[in-house]
Motif scaffolding. Structure first.
Motif, mmCIF file in Angstrom:
data_model
loop_
_atom_site.group_PDB
_atom_site.id
_atom_site.type_symbol
_atom_site.label_atom_id
_atom_site.label_comp_id
_atom_site.label_asym_id
_atom_site.label_seq_id
_atom_site.Cartn_x
_atom_site.Cartn_y
_atom_site.Cartn_z
ATOM 1 N N GLY A 44 -0.797 2.015 -4.503
ATOM 2 C CA GLY A 44 -1.616 2.184 -3.308
ATOM 3 C C GLY A 44 -2.556 1.038 -3.011
ATOM 4 N N VAL A 45 -2.209 -0.167 -3.437
ATOM 5 C CA VAL A 45 -3.056 -1.346 -3.242
ATOM 6 C C VAL A 45 -2.366 -2.304 -2.282
ATOM 7 C CG1 VAL A 45 -4.051 -3.373 -4.383
ATOM 8 C CG2 VAL A 45 -4.138 -1.138 -5.504
ATOM 9 N N ALA A 46 -3.134 -2.926 -1.403
ATOM 10 C CA ALA A 46 -2.582 -3.882 -0.440
ATOM 11 C C ALA A 46 -2.872 -5.309 -0.884
ATOM 12 C CB ALA A 46 -3.165 -3.636 0.947
ATOM 13 N N PRO B 269 0.807 -1.230 0.000
ATOM 14 C CA PRO B 269 0.000 0.000 0.000
ATOM 15 C C PRO B 269 0.836 1.275 0.000
ATOM 16 C CG PRO B 269 -0.086 -1.103 2.142
ATOM 17 C CD PRO B 269 0.580 -2.055 1.189
ATOM 18 N N GLY C 76 -4.454 -6.933 2.800
ATOM 19 C CA GLY C 76 -5.514 -6.598 1.853
ATOM 20 C C GLY C 76 -6.487 -7.717 1.583
#
Length: 460
Positions: A354-356, A349, A362
């Motif tokens: 910005g992604v987990a 993230p 996530g």
């Protein structure tokens, strides 16, 4: 005039476009050319040059519009081929994409389309008709690459006035620079094509070693340098995102070389130059979809896995009986799948995306998105390519005659030889075919001694 154009970003994208074009010619041409047998080096290099020619023309006529035009019916399947046909309306100073002229983006993406087609050629070395390759390249670009690139690379505008592809905007799978659109796509197509084309004469029985390993290593080096345009250039600006993609590309490639060589040493007892060059490509392929979504440590992990697994996977062709001449499936399909799916585990993230991922709290959300995107491209490319190849085989034939393959595709199809080993020169006879003299000179390509000096076959 205020246009929103940033000259630094524009310069970086244009340089990146040139770097990606260099990946095909001379990078891929040397890499693949060196891996073939001596009697097919020119044909192999010609396939890269011809991919540039065929796809370059199609891209200007309607390929860019099919890929980045407004999605027909809003379905996210393919763009409107008439919207930017002939690149109309894009020479104006008002034609801007972000902070760069739209034509700079057109140029950058043209290089992606070209190398996607050229990659497939490595699977069919020694035995595919050059005329059939040209027709296949044109059809595949239109029917497979342009639609898939639309799925992956075409993003909808914020106000939905322009609708993009279903993978990018529907399931929101991450593919920064082409793990699905290029590498899984080309790898699946290569597998389908070789299943229709059949094996080389002597495959699995005769040695088919690369004829020029310095070519291979020079080609790999050029691909490595060009890949910074591929990945860091996909930031479409001289910015932090480009820097993250740049360092992740270095990290993954370095780790992949180590992974490949360690497995090779444990399995075969030797770490080879071909293994090092192949490890470079495996790492580059693996990090391509993930360059903006993982940390440098994540890039190291992706590279290490891609290098080791691809080193193992290239041997599957002997166990499963398909003749992928230069390991397009084992490297591009396998490492493309690994890099795409591992985003679901390793996405950080703190990265620009910005992604987990799963390992960063996530859950499985991004993992299923990556898996669906990768599987959709694999199945579509394989099935459609198989149909294209079957149709061409039934109509014009895909394969050169057996005697042409035995003598060499360079001589019989192109009336040329990659190396003039005859000190007295040669001549072109009837029909444009090279005619050996009745008593070949010592050391010429027709003598048994030449075969001893230039062993042919696979190192695997």
């Amino acid at each position: 005039m205020e246009t929103g154009i940033n000259t630094g970003d524009t310069a970086w994208v244009l340089i990146s476009a040139a770097l990606v074009l260099m990946m095909t010619v001379p990078g891929l041409a040397l890499f693949y050319g060196g891996m073939t047998r001596v009697k097919a080096v020119l044909n192999m290099m010609m396939m890269s040059f011809s991919a540039l020619a065929v796809v370059g023309v199609l891209w200007v006529l309607f390929g860019y519009s099919l890929t980045f035009g407004n999605s027909i019916g809003g379905a996210g399947i393919v763009g409107n081929p008439l919207e930017f046909a002939g690149l109309k309306g894009l020479m104006s100073e008002s034609a801007v994409s972000g902070t760069i002229p739209t034509l700079a983006f057109v140029a950058f993406q043209s290089a992606f389309a070209i190398i996607a087609v050229a990659l497939i050629s490595g699977a069919v070395a020694d035995r595919m008709k050059f005329s059939a390759w040209l027709v296949f390249a044109a059809i595949w670009a239109v029917v497979v690459y342009f639609p898939v690139a639309h799925w992956v690379f075409a993003f909808s505008s914020e106000d939905d006035s322009t609708i993009g592809g279903w993978i990018a905007n529907g399931i929101e799978a991450l593919d920064f620079a082409g793990g699905t659109a290029i590498h899984i796509n080309a790898g699946a197509a290569a597998l389908a094509l070789v299943l229709v084309l059949g094996k080389r004469i002597g495959f699995g029985k005769e040695p088919m070693r690369p004829h020029n390993l310095p070519f291979v290593m020079m080609g790999a080096a050029l691909l490595f340098v060009g890949w910074f345009g591929f990945n860091a250039g996909s930031a479409l600006g001289a910015n932090t995102l480009a820097a993250v993609a740049f360092i992740n590309t270095i990290a993954a490639t370095a780790a992949a070389v180590i992974g490949w060589l360690v497995l090779e040493r444990l399995r075969d007892g030797h770490a080879t130059s071909l293994g090092a060059a192949s490890g470079v490509i495996a790492g580059l392929v693996g990090i391509t979809p993930a360059a903006n979504s993982v940390s440098p440590l994540g890039a190291l992990a992706i590279g290490l896995v891609c290098g080791a697994v691809s080193a193992w996977a290239v041997g599957l062709k002997y166990r499963l009986g398909y003749d992928d001449s230069l390991d397009v499936v084992g490297v591009h399909l396998v490492s493309g799948l690994i890099g795409t799916v591992l985003i679901g585990f390793l996405a950080d993230p703190a990265s620009p995306a910005g992604v987990a991922g799963l390992l960063f709290g996530g859950g499985p959300d991004q993992l299923w998105r990556q898996s669906v995107g990768a599987l959709a491209v694999l199945v579509f490319s394989f099935v459609v390519t198989f149909v294209i190849a079957k149709a061409l085989d039934l109509t014009m034939g895909l394969r050169i005659p057996a005697e042409f393959e035995a003598e060499g595709i360079d001589t019989r199809i192109h009336a040329e030889s990659g190396y003039d080993l005859n000190p007295f020169g040669g001549r072109i006879g009837k029909g444009g075919l090279a005619q050996p003299s009745s008593t070949p000179a010592a050391g010429s390509a027709e003598t048994p001694e030449t075969e001893t000096l230039n062993p042919e076959g696979s190192v695997k």
